[in-house]
Structures are given as structure tokens and as C-alpha cells.
Enzyme design. Structure first.
Site, PDB file in Angstrom:
ATOM      1  N   CYS A   8      76.009 -28.593 -51.995  1.00  0.00           N
ATOM      2  CA  CYS A   8      74.293 -28.678 -52.077  1.00  0.00           C
ATOM      3  C   CYS A   8      73.943 -28.485 -53.623  1.00  0.00           C
ATOM      4  O   CYS A   8      74.792 -29.133 -54.363  1.00  0.00           O
ATOM      5  CB  CYS A   8      74.112 -27.333 -51.516  1.00  0.00           C
ATOM      6  SG  CYS A   8      74.474 -25.732 -52.075  1.00  0.00           S
ATOM      7  N   ARG A  14      73.474 -22.587 -49.047  1.00  0.00           N
ATOM      8  CA  ARG A  14      73.659 -23.408 -47.995  1.00  0.00           C
ATOM      9  C   ARG A  14      75.224 -23.648 -47.988  1.00  0.00           C
ATOM     10  O   ARG A  14      75.664 -23.405 -47.027  1.00  0.00           O
ATOM     11  CB  ARG A  14      72.934 -24.712 -47.918  1.00  0.00           C
ATOM     12  CG  ARG A  14      71.440 -24.299 -47.556  1.00  0.00           C
ATOM     13  CD  ARG A  14      70.807 -25.782 -47.737  1.00  0.00           C
ATOM     14  NE  ARG A  14      70.354 -25.867 -49.455  1.00  0.00           N
ATOM     15  CZ  ARG A  14      69.594 -26.929 -49.657  1.00  0.00           C
ATOM     16  NH1 ARG A  14      69.082 -27.730 -48.854  1.00  0.00           N
ATOM     17  NH2 ARG A  14      69.586 -27.322 -50.919  1.00  0.00           N
ATOM     18  N   ASP A 119      73.564 -47.737 -39.010  1.00  0.00           N
ATOM     19  CA  ASP A 119      72.494 -47.600 -40.118  1.00  0.00           C
ATOM     20  C   ASP A 119      72.998 -46.665 -41.151  1.00  0.00           C
ATOM     21  O   ASP A 119      72.857 -47.268 -42.402  1.00  0.00           O
ATOM     22  CB  ASP A 119      71.451 -47.172 -39.615  1.00  0.00           C
ATOM     23  CG  ASP A 119      70.346 -48.324 -38.966  1.00  0.00           C
ATOM     24  OD1 ASP A 119      70.717 -49.291 -38.951  1.00  0.00           O
ATOM     25  OD2 ASP A 119      69.431 -47.984 -38.200  1.00  0.00           O
TER      26      ASP A 119
END
Length: 195
Positions: A8, A14, A119
Site C-alpha cells: 500500500c 491497509r 482485460d
């Protein structure tokens, strides 16, 4: 043993919560992993935030986690790098483009829709190629840059909300997002282990 690195920003909120929670949840399921965390802008040795520490303590996690700066040694150590946002992932790939095949956001790694996965793989490859071109002093391909924009527009956000500077409730919400993704991660690791 699988080496997992969470990344992070400052490695105080986090990613330390993800590190501590995954270590505990994996142990409960009998999945052997080694887990670390780092930050793209961390001050090494900084204590994690009090709310993040409180959440880990409430989970019975007594690990002493302090911040680490993301570096080449950590990237080389990791078999799987899970960032908490797309921006963290792009930052990591800018400096470590060879890590493209093992770097994902946590949420994208556990999502199961194949068209989205395709993708993401294409976007990562295009991004790594563009960064390599820039590093070599050549301009990125205009068609590739346009393709990156098209793909980004249709991919959902895979960011974990940033509780930094927020209330305990903000940290609880981020921890809930992380915990949900970690359950899916452990399910995925268990299914890969069976193969």
C-alpha cells in the site's frame, strides 16, 4: 511455501492489516504461506496506525508489524504481490516491470470473471511495455496508449478504501473489504493446491 507481499502507500494501515489477517486466516485453514507487507512511500520502522493495530488485536493477532519501504529485495522474495489499489500496482510496475506476471491488486486477483481477467492481463502487459519504452528513452506506442485507456474505462475499480487519518469505523470498513478479499484468496489458494 508461497511468499505473498502486500503493498500500500505508507505500510501503516491497509497492507499491515492484510498481512496480519492473512497470516491468521491461512493458519486456521492449514495453508502454508509466508506473508510480508511494504509501502511505496513508507518510512521504514514506523509503527502501524493505532486503529489498524486495534483491529488486529481484536482479531487476536499479536504480530509486531512495522512499516517497510518497497524495494527490489521484497519484490524478488515474493511469489505473489498483491497491492491494495491500482495506483500502487502501477507504481510498482513502473519501478519493477519484470514483476508484471506476479503483481495484481488484491481484489482483481480474487475476482473470477474471465473477460475482466483477460482485460487486466492485457492492460498490465501494455503498461509494462510502455514503462520499459520510457526507461529506454523511446516513446510508448500511441495505439497501445489508446488501448490502455479503452481497457481502463471498462474495468471495475479494485481499490480497497484508504482509512488513513479516519475514524475507527473507516478502518473497520477497510478491514471488512480486506477480509472478504482474503477469504476469496484462500479459496483460490486451496483450489490451486488441489491441482
Amino acid at each position: 511455501m508461497l511468499h505473498i507481499l502486500f503493498v500500500c502507500t505508507g505500510n501503516t494501515c491497509r497492507s499491515p492489516m492484510a498481512e496480519g489477517l492473512l497470516r491468521k486466516l491461512a493458519k486456521e485453514r492449514g495453508i502454508h504461506v509466508e506473508v510480508r507487507s511494504a509501502g511505496v512511500s513508507a518510512v521504514p520502522g514506523t509503527s502501524i496506525s493505532r486503529h489498524a493495530a486495534g483491529i488486529l488485536q481484536d482479531e487476536g493477532i499479536q504480530d509486531r508489524i512495522v512499516s517497510s519501504q518497497l524495494n527490489g529485495e521484497a519484490v524478488a522474495w515474493a511469489d505473489l504481490i498483491l497491492t491494495l489499489t491500482g495506483a500502487h500496482k502501477r507504481h510498482l510496475l513502473q519501478y519493477f516491470p519484470d514483476a508484471v506476471t506476479k503483481t495484481h491488486t488484491l481484489k482483481e486477483y480474487v475476482q473470477t470473471q474471465e473477460s475482466v481477467n483477460a482485460d487486466i492481463r492485457e492492460l498490465d502487459s501494455l503498461y509494462a511495455d510502455a514503462e520499459l519504452n520510457l526507461a529506454l528513452g523511446t516513446e510508448p506506442d500511441a495505439a497501445a496508449m489508446q488501448r490502455m485507456i479503452e481497457i481502463r474505462q471498462r474495468i471495475p475499480s479494485f481499490d480497497i478504501s484508504d482509512p488513513y487519518g479516519g475514524s475507527r469505523e473507516d478502518y473497520e470498513l477497510a478491514a471488512a473489504e480486506i477480509r472478504t478479499a482474503l477469504y476469496s484468496l484462500l479459496d483460490k489458494l486451496e483450489s490451486l493446491r488441489r491441482l
